[in-house]
Design a protein around this motif. Structure first.
Motif: not given
Length: 289
Positions: A237-264
Motif C-alpha cells: 500500500w505504501h509503495r502504491w501510494k508513492t509510485r507517482n512521487t518523484p522518488e517513486g518514479r525514480a525508483y521504478y524508472d528502469l531501462p527496458l533491457r533491465q526489465r526484460v533481463a529480470v523477467g527472463v
C-alpha cells in the motif's frame, strides 16, 4: 412336530439383548467435522498462531537477537530444527534448516554487494527465515537482484543435495531436494514480502498488485498465501501510494533491457524449479524414511 435333535437343548432368553441381537457401536459425530476446509485452515494456522504468541510474548528477546547477529542466527536455527523435528525425522529437520540458510545467504551476499546493511538470517519456525534490510535498495533493479539471489543460491543448494542423493542413494537427500525446490518455487510467488514480489516490481509495480489479488483468490487452495498477503499489504500500500512521487518514479524508472533481463531470470527460475520439483517428487512419503 419337534425337528430338533434329541441332544439339543432349548435355550430360553435370559436378557433383553438376547432377543434384540447385538447393538450397533455408538458413533460420535463431532460438532465440527474433520477434513475439508476447516482441517486445512487448522493445520496451517495452529503453528502460525503459536509462533505469533511467542513473538509477542518475547518481543524484547527477539529484538536483542536481531542485534547479536551470529548468536541470533544460531539460536533461531536450533529452535527451528526442534520445531521441524516435531513433524519430521531429526536429520530431515536439520537439512531443512540448512537449505533455508543457504537460500538466505544468497540475499546476504547480494545485499553486501549492493552496499546495503542488513541483519544476519533469522529463522521463524514454519515460516522460514528472513534478512532485515536496514535501508531500501537504490532502485527496483537492485531490489530485484537481492530478491532473486536467494532462489538462485537456493536452487544451487538443492542441486547439490540432489547430487548427494545420486552419490549415496540415500532417500533422505531426495526428500530434502524436493522440499528445497518447492520452497524456492513458493518464494517466487509475485507477492510482497516474498522474493518474487521484489523481482516483479522491477518489471512493473502493477505485477505486485496483480500478485496480491491472485494470492488472495487462492485462499481456499493454500491459506498460507492469504496470511503472507496480509503481511505484505502495508508495504504494498505504501509503495502504491508513492509510485507517482518523484522518488517513486525514480525508483521504478528502469531501462527496458533491465526489465526484460529480470523477467527472463524470474520466469527461467520458475521453469527450472518447476521441472526439478516434478523430477524429485516421490508419491510415497514413507519411502523417504
Amino acid at each position: 412336530m419337534d425337528h430338533r435333535s434329541q441332544g439339543e437343548e432349548t435355550r430360553e432368553p435370559i436378557f433383553r439383548s438376547d432377543l434384540e441381537g447385538p447393538r450397533p457401536e455408538p458413533r460420535y459425530e463431532p460438532l465440527r467435522p474433520e477434513g475439508g476446509l476447516w482441517s486445512v485452515i487448522k493445520r496451517w494456522l495452529a503453528p502460525l498462531a503459536a509462533v505469533g504468541i511467542l513473538l509477542a510474548k518475547f518481543k524484547g528477546l527477539a529484538l536483542l537477537l536481531l542485534k547479536v547477529k551470529f548468536l541470533g542466527t544460531a539460536l533461531t536455527m536450533l529452535v527451528s530444527i526442534g520445531a521441524y523435528a516435531l513433524l519430521f525425522p531429526l536429520w530431515f529437520a536439520v537439512g531443512i534448516v540448512v537449505l533455508i540458510w543457504v537460500h538466505e545467504m544468497g540475499h546476504v551476499v547480494q545485499l553486501r554487494r549492493e552496499g546495503i546493511p542488513a541483519s544476519a538470517p533469522m529463522f521463524i519456525p514454519f515460516l522460514g527465515a528472513f534478512v532485515a534490510m536496514k535501508q531500501m535498495p537504490k532502485d527496483a533493479m537492485a531490489e530485484a537482484r537481492v530478491g532473486l539471489a536467494g532462489p538462485v543460491l537456493g536452487t544451487l543448494g538443492g542441486l547439490a543435495t540432489l547430487g548427494l542423493y545420486a552419490l549415496t542413494g540415500d532417500q533422505l537427500f531426495l526428500g530434502l531436494a524436493y522440499f528445497n525446490f518447492i520452497i524456492n518455487l513458493f518464494n517466487l510467488a509475485p507477492l510482497l514480502p516474498l522474493d518474487g514480489g521484489r523481482a516483479v516490481g522491477a518489471m512493473s509495480p502493477v505485477f505486485q498488485v496483480l500478485g496480491l489479488v491472485v494470492m488472495v483468490a487462492l485462499f481456499f487452495v493454500a491459506p498460507i498465501m492469504a496470511f503472507i498477503a496480509l503481511l505484505g499489504l502495508p508495504e504494498l500500500w505504501h509503495r502504491w501510494k508513492t509510485r507517482n512521487t518523484p522518488e517513486g518514479r525514480a525508483y521504478y524508472d528502469l531501462p527496458l533491457r533491465q526489465r526484460v533481463a529480470v523477467g527472463v531470470v524470474y520466469l527461467g527460475l520458475i521453469l527450472v524449479l518447476g521441472l526439478l520439483t516434478g523430477a524429485t517428487f516421490v508419491p510415497d512419503p514413507e519411502a523417504l524414511q
